[in-house]
Every structure is written in C-alpha cells, then in structure tokens.
Design an enzyme around this catalytic site. Structure first.
Site, PDB file in Angstrom:
ATOM      1  N   CYS A 199      12.630   3.069  -0.638  1.00 40.42           N
ATOM      2  CA  CYS A 199      14.104   2.861  -1.070  1.00 40.42           C
ATOM      3  C   CYS A 199      14.336   1.660  -1.795  1.00 40.42           C
ATOM      4  CB  CYS A 199      15.333   2.881   0.046  1.00 40.42           C
ATOM      5  SG  CYS A 199      15.274   4.365   0.962  1.00 40.42           S
TER       6      CYS A 199
ATOM      7  N   ARG B 211      10.667   2.966  -5.888  1.00 36.02           N
ATOM      8  CA  ARG B 211      10.634   2.880  -4.469  1.00 36.02           C
ATOM      9  C   ARG B 211      11.046   4.078  -3.949  1.00 36.02           C
ATOM     10  NH1 ARG B 211       9.963  -2.530  -3.119  1.00 36.02           N
ATOM     11  NH2 ARG B 211      11.056  -2.095  -1.151  1.00 36.02           N
TER      12      ARG B 211
ATOM     13  N   TRP C  94      14.455   7.168  -0.786  1.00 34.15           N
ATOM     14  CA  TRP C  94      13.189   7.854  -0.393  1.00 34.15           C
ATOM     15  C   TRP C  94      13.406   8.304   1.117  1.00 34.15           C
ATOM     16  CZ3 TRP C  94       9.484   8.399   3.562  1.00 34.15           C
ATOM     17  CH2 TRP C  94       8.259   9.159   3.321  1.00 34.15           C
TER      18      TRP C  94
ATOM     19  N   ASN D 293      17.787  -0.121   3.252  1.00 35.39           N
ATOM     20  CA  ASN D 293      16.273   0.076   3.335  1.00 35.39           C
ATOM     21  C   ASN D 293      15.598  -0.005   4.426  1.00 35.39           C
ATOM     22  OD1 ASN D 293      13.412   0.284   2.247  1.00 35.39           O
ATOM     23  ND2 ASN D 293      13.415  -1.707   1.807  1.00 35.39           N
ATOM     24  N   GLY D 294      15.044   0.989   4.932  1.00 35.78           N
ATOM     25  CA  GLY D 294      14.352   0.805   6.591  1.00 35.78           C
ATOM     26  C   GLY D 294      14.818   2.033   7.421  1.00 35.78           C
TER      27      GLY D 294
ATOM     28  N   GLU E 185     -11.225   7.005  -4.776  1.00 41.93           N
ATOM     29  CA  GLU E 185      -9.975   6.471  -5.301  1.00 41.93           C
ATOM     30  C   GLU E 185      -9.770   7.421  -6.698  1.00 41.93           C
ATOM     31  OE1 GLU E 185      -7.538   4.358  -5.212  1.00 41.93           O
ATOM     32  OE2 GLU E 185      -6.965   4.173  -7.251  1.00 41.93           O
TER      33      GLU E 185
ATOM     34  N   LYS F 155      -6.152   9.512  -7.299  1.00 42.50           N
ATOM     35  CA  LYS F 155      -5.365   9.357  -8.579  1.00 42.50           C
ATOM     36  C   LYS F 155      -4.924  10.743  -9.081  1.00 42.50           C
ATOM     37  CE  LYS F 155      -4.235   6.143  -8.843  1.00 42.50           C
ATOM     38  NZ  LYS F 155      -4.414   5.116  -7.629  1.00 42.50           N
TER      39      LYS F 155
ATOM     40  N   GLU G 242      -2.519  12.590  -6.445  1.00 39.90           N
ATOM     41  CA  GLU G 242      -1.229  12.117  -6.181  1.00 39.90           C
ATOM     42  C   GLU G 242      -0.281  12.428  -7.459  1.00 39.90           C
ATOM     43  OE1 GLU G 242      -0.859   8.212  -5.274  1.00 39.90           O
ATOM     44  OE2 GLU G 242      -2.344   7.494  -6.839  1.00 39.90           O
TER      45      GLU G 242
ATOM     46  N   HIS H 186     -23.818  18.948   4.079  1.00 40.20           N
ATOM     47  CA  HIS H 186     -23.289  19.052   5.682  1.00 40.20           C
ATOM     48  C   HIS H 186     -21.971  19.899   5.549  1.00 40.20           C
ATOM     49  CE1 HIS H 186     -26.537  16.492   6.783  1.00 40.20           C
ATOM     50  NE2 HIS H 186     -26.345  15.681   5.827  1.00 40.20           N
TER      51      HIS H 186
ATOM     52  N   LYS I  66       6.307   3.865  -3.848  1.00 44.49           N
ATOM     53  CA  LYS I  66       5.333   2.898  -4.284  1.00 44.49           C
ATOM     54  C   LYS I  66       5.129   1.877  -3.070  1.00 44.49           C
ATOM     55  CE  LYS I  66       3.130  -0.155  -7.578  1.00 44.49           C
ATOM     56  NZ  LYS I  66       2.083   0.845  -7.475  1.00 44.49           N
TER      57      LYS I  66
HETATM   58  C1  G6P Z   1       1.522   3.831  -1.527  1.00 47.88           C
HETATM   59  C2  G6P Z   1       1.286   3.570  -3.035  1.00 47.88           C
HETATM   60  C3  G6P Z   1      -0.180   3.287  -3.421  1.00 47.88           C
HETATM   61  C4  G6P Z   1      -0.621   2.068  -2.906  1.00 47.88           C
HETATM   62  C5  G6P Z   1      -0.403   1.980  -1.349  1.00 47.88           C
HETATM   63  C6  G6P Z   1      -0.556   0.754  -0.735  1.00 47.88           C
HETATM   64  O1  G6P Z   1       1.009   4.690  -1.298  1.00 47.88           O
HETATM   65  O2  G6P Z   1       1.851   4.950  -3.725  1.00 47.88           O
HETATM   66  O3  G6P Z   1      -0.537   3.284  -4.870  1.00 47.88           O
HETATM   67  O4  G6P Z   1      -1.886   2.016  -3.053  1.00 47.88           O
HETATM   68  O5  G6P Z   1       0.976   2.522  -0.981  1.00 47.88           O
HETATM   69  O6  G6P Z   1       0.331   0.001  -1.265  1.00 47.88           O
HETATM   70  P1  G6P Z   1       0.015  -1.711  -1.361  1.00 47.88           P
HETATM   71  O7  G6P Z   1       1.388  -2.203  -1.873  1.00 47.88           O
HETATM   72  O8  G6P Z   1       0.055  -2.135   0.170  1.00 47.88           O
HETATM   73  O9  G6P Z   1      -1.128  -1.904  -2.170  1.00 47.88           O
END
Ligand code: G6P
Length: 584
Positions: A2, A27, A69, A95-96, A463, A467, A470, A486, A579
């Site tokens: 948020c 956010r 969110w 927010n929270g 990673e 990518k 998501e 396995h 994010k």
């Molecule tokens: C969310 C974001 C990711 C990020 C993760 C950790 O899931 O979508 O892109 O890697 O949080 O965030 P941070 O700010 O702790 O790196």
C-alpha cells in the site's frame, strides 16, 4: 505494501496527491482513493483497479491518497482507502495491519458506530471519532486511539474542521518531504521527489503534526522530539520512465551504471565489514525474493573466493532457525527497500540474541538501515518496477566485491567489474532485445519453462524462473542440474522449453543434463559462453567466471519483459504482487 501520501501546502493538493500515487503504485494496485478537504468538508473518491483519473476537481490544499494491496477485505471500491469516521469528518489512509481490529470493531459497534467496509483500517477514524465524542480534540483523540490499535502501521489522517494533517509511523515506512511552506508525507520518497529532496525519516512511534509548521511527538517516549532533515541524492528523473515505455526496461538498461556504482563503495567501510565477518562465529544471510537469490550467490562466492562458510536462510523462515544464534553471530541482511517485514523480523530475532547485523540496502533511511549495526548503501537509484532487476545485480556486485575483499583482493574485484561494463551495455542493448524477442515469440504459449544450472548458475536459474513467472504468469521452475534425475525430469515432454545456463566450470556436467533433457523431447535454450549442438536456441554471454551471475541473468530479464508484452501482461505491475512487502 500500500502506498500513502498526504499533502498540505499552497499547491493544488488533489493533483499533487494523484501524481504522487502514480509513483507509489508499485506498492499496491488493487484499488485507490483520494480524500481532500474543501470548505470544512471531506470529499472522497475511491475506485477499484489500477490508478486512473480522478473526477474530483477541487482547489484544495489539503489532501491524502492511497493505493492499495488488499489484506483485509476484497479489492473493491468500498474497501479502498481513505476511510471516514461515521460523521464523515475524519479521513484516514493506512498502510499495514491493525491486528486487534476485530475486537475494536466489536467494541465500537456496541457503542453504536457502523462500518461500511470489511477492512481493518476503518476502525481507525471511528476510534478517533469515539474519543472526540468524549471531549478530546482531534490530536489528543488520535493519540488516545493509537494506544488501542495494535499492529504495524503508517497512517495519514485529517479532520474536516482542523488545520492539521497528522502522520504516524509504527513499524511501517513513512517519510516527510519538507518543501517551501509545504509538507508532504508518503510511504516512499519518489512520491514527492519532484518537489523536494529534503526529507525527514520518521522514527518508530513518531507522530508528525503538520500545520503551518511541523511538530513531531514520539508516542512511545511521550515527548516532543526533533528529527534531522536529510537531503537525498536521487534525482526526480531517476524516478520517471523517461524515454522508456516501462520502468522494467528502464531499470534493466541501467544495470551497467548501477553495477559500476557498486565499485565506488568506500574502502574503509569494506575493511570494517571484512573485519567483522572475520571475527564472527557463524555468519547468516537473510533476505526475501530476488535479494534471497543474491544471498544464495553469496554462499557460493564467499566459499569459492574467500573460503568463508556462510549460512543462508529465507528471512520468513529465520525465526524458526534463530535458536542457535549467539552474540558472536553475524547476520547479513539484504533488501532493496529495507522495509520487507520478514527481513526486519529476522534481524530483530537475531538482535534479541545479541547478534550483530550488517545490511546491504538500496533505500537510504529505511528501517533496515536504521536497525543495522552497519549498512552498505547500494546506490542503485529508485527501483520502481515491482520486479527487481538493477537492485539485484547491484547486490550481486557488492557481494562479489565483499568476497574479493575478504580474500584481500578488493581492487582486483573492482577492476574485473569495470571490465564487464561494455558487455553489460551490449546485453541490455536494442540488438540483444531484438534477438531475445525471437525466443519470446517461440515461448509465449508454453505452459511451463524449466531452468537449470550448477554452481553459480543454480541461483541464477532460480532468479530467472522468478522473473519469468512473476511477470508473464508462465509456470517456470528452476533446478540444480544434478537434481533433475531425482524426479523433475518426469515433467519433460516433447517440446518442453528448458533453459540451460552454462559456464566453463560447469560445462561438462550441465551439457550432460541438457542432453538427457533433449533425449526426452525438450527444446533446449543455452545461455553461456559456448554454443553446443544440443542447443536449439543459443544466447551468447561471455564467461566472466565468478562474475557470471551479474551478466547471465540479463537475457532472462529481457525475455521476461518480452513475454509480458507478448502475453498482454503489465510489465511493471504484475497481478497480486507489490514491490515492498511490509506485512508478514
Ligand atoms: C517483493 C518484490 C521482489 C523483492 C522482494 C524482496 O516480493 O516483488 O522484487 O525481491 O519483495 O524485497 P526487498 O525490498 O527486501 O529486496
């Protein structure tokens, strides 16, 4: 999670808040809303879905906005913020999570108040209203209300008849922007960066009272406090798309500079950190998401380059592992935002055992920076796209340099990174993008994509899978090459795309794995220094040894971007994500 913003000043507050919300949308983007004060009345507009145009056309100089969110209550307009008190005089954006909202809601219902939404937030303005009915003024009622509201939150609130905008920070990010006779308050700096770079990072339990001037009161200590004004280095352009269609592509393209900036880390700071790592008895990396994949690279890099053993734990699991932490332990936390709730919970658990905390963080003034014993600031600039790209490669660059510093070869590490610059430019260029688009066209309808790697290429595969899934919503899964047999190889059918990361170190074994996959009908995509007859599609990325993680991920970032475009997905704001994950 948020985004909230508040503004008080001479400009058109609705426009400023709407503009600010655009920069905070990463956010959360389930729904949004604005509340503005006009002639002692609060006017609210709320909508479902991503941010659009407001029909509110008020010449107000007092407004707040929220982009959501959803945690409590579906993503529909009635649950969007701001929320109002029953008399319509108090507006709140939050927010929270208010953890005791159910009990509070029951209590307020018994007092005759009613609720319009399913959110936890609505108890905030109504609790303030309850206290105002008891005779307290707005600020005093807000202070009293907060004593009854448990959880982690950041709140912006105002009253129709009062000239104050208040902002409260309690374990959730909130920063003040100090302009010329104007004040901003927001979850993150880009929301007001266009207007001011002078900021105050509120501390936990700070209540800011913004009037014609600013007063800050710490609720925990019950005293007025003074907080320092910092000037932040980010430029407004860094938080805008510029010539790019999406932040995702802009941030991918910035990686050469960002990685190069990592080499500017202060030598003295690195020496201090190296000393602490050497003295520690037990070192633990903690992080979430892409930062967690950076940590996994750290394990290999510290072991290989510096012969130092490090443990890694996903931050959300760390509280279940914390029991062996002792005061001599060292926890290294990595986070782009510095606000991820699980990462913060992990370091707090470690600190309870007396351990030291070092963090690698992109956002200055963030909670993680403030709660760490030492921090390395990444200097990657604002990362706005929900997917992490440049912050991730910057974390890799810093971790590799740390490993080199531990092996007394810091300067060699820096020189090697500088040597990679041209290749990174090439990998992020229009040429590479055009070439990778051909692959995206082949993969756009694939139900699943598998990715394999060994050694340093294994976290890269993890990673890369993150990518792809998501942002394109194609199922993507990564395996260490040796694990395929396995179980997972049972999933391979005719035409199943498998992306294979190679390097001179792992070539023999990983190519064998690729051949095994191909024998079961897989379509093999090779990424690495050398082409091979087993590859159906090949992307050349030069061999940079221990620096391979910095470059091998780039074609996949581009692939994920192209897949999102081809499949009609929003590259900057994928569904269900946010994010900055500030709730557990
Ligand atoms: C969310 C974001 C990711 C990020 C993760 C950790 O899931 O979508 O892109 O890697 O949080 O965030 P941070 O700010 O702790 O790196």
């Amino acid at each position: 999670m948020c985004g909230i913003i508040g503004y008080k000043g001479p400009k058109n507050a609705v426009n400023i808040v709407l503009e600010g919300l655009k920069s905070l949308e990463y956010r959360g983007y389930d729904s949004w809303g604005i509340a503005a004060k006009s002639n002692s009345k609060i006017i609210v507009e709320k909508k479902e879905g991503k941010l659009g145009n407001a029909t509110l056309d008020l010449d107000s100089n007092f407004a707040m906005g929220h982009t959501r969110w959803a945690t409590h209550g579906e993503a529909v307009a009635k649950n969007a913020h701001p929320h109002l008190s029953n008399d319509g005089n108090i507006a709140v954006a939050h927010n929270g999570i208010i953890e005791n909202y159910q009990a509070q809601r029951e209590f307020l219902t018994k007092q005759g108040f009613t609720f319009k939404s399913d959110t936890d937030t609505e108890v905030i303005p109504i609790t303030i209203e309850y206290h105002m009915q008891k005779g307290y003024n707005f600020i005093e009622a807000a202070k009293r209300s907060l004593k009854h509201l448990e959880g982690q939150y950041a709140i912006v609130a105002f009253h129709a008849d009062e000239d104050s905008l208040i902002a409260i920070r309690r374990e959730a990010p909130l920063v003040l922007g100090i302009g010329d006779k104007e004040f901003f308050v927001a979850s993150d700096i880009p929301a007001f960066l266009k207007y001011t770079r002078r900021v105050i990072f509120l501390e936990d339990q700070d209540l800011a009272i913004i009037n014609s001037d600013l007063k800050i009161f710490n609720l925990a200590k019950d005293i007025p406090v003074k907080r320092e004004i910092s000037t932040i280095e980010w430029s407004p352009e860094q938080a805008q798309k510029g010539k790019f269609d999406h932040f995702f592509l802009k941030e991918i393209s910035e990686q050469a500079e960002v990685v190069s900036r990592a080499t500017a880390i202060d030598t003295k700071q690195i020496e201090n950190i190296v000393k602490e790592i050497k003295e520690a008895k037990g070192i633990y990396f903690v992080a979430c998401g892409s930062a967690a994949h950076a940590c996994m690279h750290g394990l290999y890099l510290f072991s290989k380059i510096a012969k130092v053993h490090v443990n890694f734990c996903i931050a959300s699991e760390f509280p279940y592992f914390q029991h062996f932490i002792v005061p001599e332990s060292l926890v290294i936390a990595i986070s782009q935002s510095g606000e991820t709730a699980d990462t913060l919970a992990a370091i707090r658990a470690a600190k309870e055992h007396g351990a030291k905390v070092i963090s690698i963080v992109n956002v200055m003034g963030s909670t993680l920076v403030r709660e760490s014993d030492r921090s390395i600031l990444q200097g990657a600039g604002p990362e706005i796209c929900v997917l992490s790209t440049k912050a991730y490669t910057s974390q890799l660059a810093i971790l590799t340099l740390l490993a080199y510093a531990l092996a007394n070869k810091f300067e060699d590490g820096k020189a090697m990174i500088k040597e990679l610059m041209r290749h990174i430019y090439y990998l992020t260029s229009e040429n590479t993008r055009r070439f990778v688009r051909r692959l995206a066209e082949k993969l756009r309808y694939a139900p699943s994509i598998y990715l394999i790697g060994r050694g340093l290429q294994y976290p890269t595969a993890l990673e890369a899978a993150l990518k792809i899934k998501e942002v394109s919503y194609i199922h993507a899964e990564a395996y260490a090459g040796g694990e395929l047999k396995h179980g997972s190889i049972a999933l391979i059918e005719h035409g199943t795309p498998c992306i294979v990361f190679t390097s001179s170190e792992t070539e023999k074994d990983i190519i064998n794995n690729a051949v095994e996959l191909k024998s079961r009908g897989a379509y093999i995509i090779g990424i690495g220094p050398k082409n091979n007859m087993v590859f159906d599609f090949y992307i050349k990325v030069r061999d940079a040894g221990e620096f391979n993680p910095l470059i091998q991920i780039i074609p996949i970032q581009i692939l994920a971007y192209q897949l999102a475009l081809l499949r009609g997905c929003d590259p900057d704001m994928p569904r269900n994500l946010a994010k900055s994950v500030t709730v557990k």
